[in-house]
Write a protein that holds these residues in place. Structure first.
Motif, PDB file in Angstrom:
ATOM      1  N   ILE A  81       0.889  -1.165   0.000  1.00 45.10           N
ATOM      2  CA  ILE A  81       0.000   0.000   0.000  1.00 45.10           C
ATOM      3  C   ILE A  81       0.925   1.214   0.000  1.00 45.10           C
ATOM      4  N   SER A  91      -2.444   0.799  -4.131  1.00 47.72           N
ATOM      5  CA  SER A  91      -1.589  -0.355  -3.864  1.00 47.72           C
ATOM      6  C   SER A  91      -0.935  -0.883  -5.132  1.00 47.72           C
ATOM      7  N   THR A 108      -6.675  -1.426  -3.391  1.00 50.74           N
ATOM      8  CA  THR A 108      -6.155  -2.075  -2.192  1.00 50.74           C
ATOM      9  C   THR A 108      -6.956  -3.321  -1.831  1.00 50.74           C
TER      10      THR A 108
END
Length: 208
Positions: A81, A91, A108
């Motif tokens: 991340i 990410s 993410t």
């Protein structure tokens, strides 16, 4: 910038936003938590990956990606991340094929769902955790509660709908002062309302 390893603490259903969940990441060598608001589909996919004994009758999207990657000898090495902008986490998935590494941009929630399926570690940068991490008081029942939260996700019919990662909410904090926001953040953390805490934290971050 130094990397900080994260583990998954649990998933909490949003009480304020229908169909949204808060994914709680835990600092492995520390006490901070990193709450990230995700959609129902991603919550379902992550919860199923956490519960090793549960296998859907047909491959989910992330299972399909894993099968596809394995067929072509692609391995997910780690997930990072790497950025936080206006409350949105960005990410990267670090993949390897024939000893050549490639970096793939991803949401993410998708990156973490894949990391679980490849048993790949999850990292973030220290400055992101410093900015967005939340300290929670020690509670001996947290482990059991985290397991119950995952069970709730798996048993909730809404998890089978399509969901997008979102930080939007009907409640706005733009009119609050920074002092009021910090007080609201403390209250949300004390009440273990991680999804609300994440949104308040994002508003504080936008002003700093």
């Amino acid at each position: 910038m130094s990397l900080v390893k994260l583990s998954i603490k649990g998933i909490s259903y949003s009480q304020t936003q229908n169909g949204a969940y808060a994914l709680i990441l835990n600092e492995v060598d520390g006490e901070r938590k990193l709450p990230i608001v995700i959609g129902a589909f991603e919550a379902q996919s992550i919860a199923i990956a956490l519960e090793k004994e549960i296998k859907p009758p047909r491959p989910l999207t992330h299972d399909l990606f894993k099968n596809f990657a394995e067929r072509f000898d692609i391995v997910v090495k780690q997930v990072i991340i790497h950025k936080l902008v206006d409350g949105v986490f960005y990410s990267s998935i670090i993949c390897e094929r024939d000893k050549i590494e490639e970096i793939i941009d991803a949401r993410t929630s998708d990156a973490i769902a894949l990391a679980l399926r490849f048993n790949a570690p999850i990292f973030t940068y220290k400055n992101i955790l410093d900015k967005a991490g939340i300290y929670l008081k020690a509670n001996p029942s947290e482990t059991d509660k985290g397991s119950q939260e995952i069970d709730d996700v798996l048993s909730n019919p809404e998890t089978f709908g399509l969901g997008e990662e979102s930080n939007q909410s009907g409640e706005t904090y733009s009119k609050h002062s920074l002092q009021e926001l910090n007080e609201l953040l403390d209250q949300a953390v004390e009440q273990e309302d991680y999804e609300k805490a994440a949104k308040i934290r994002d508003e504080i971050s936008r002003r700093q």
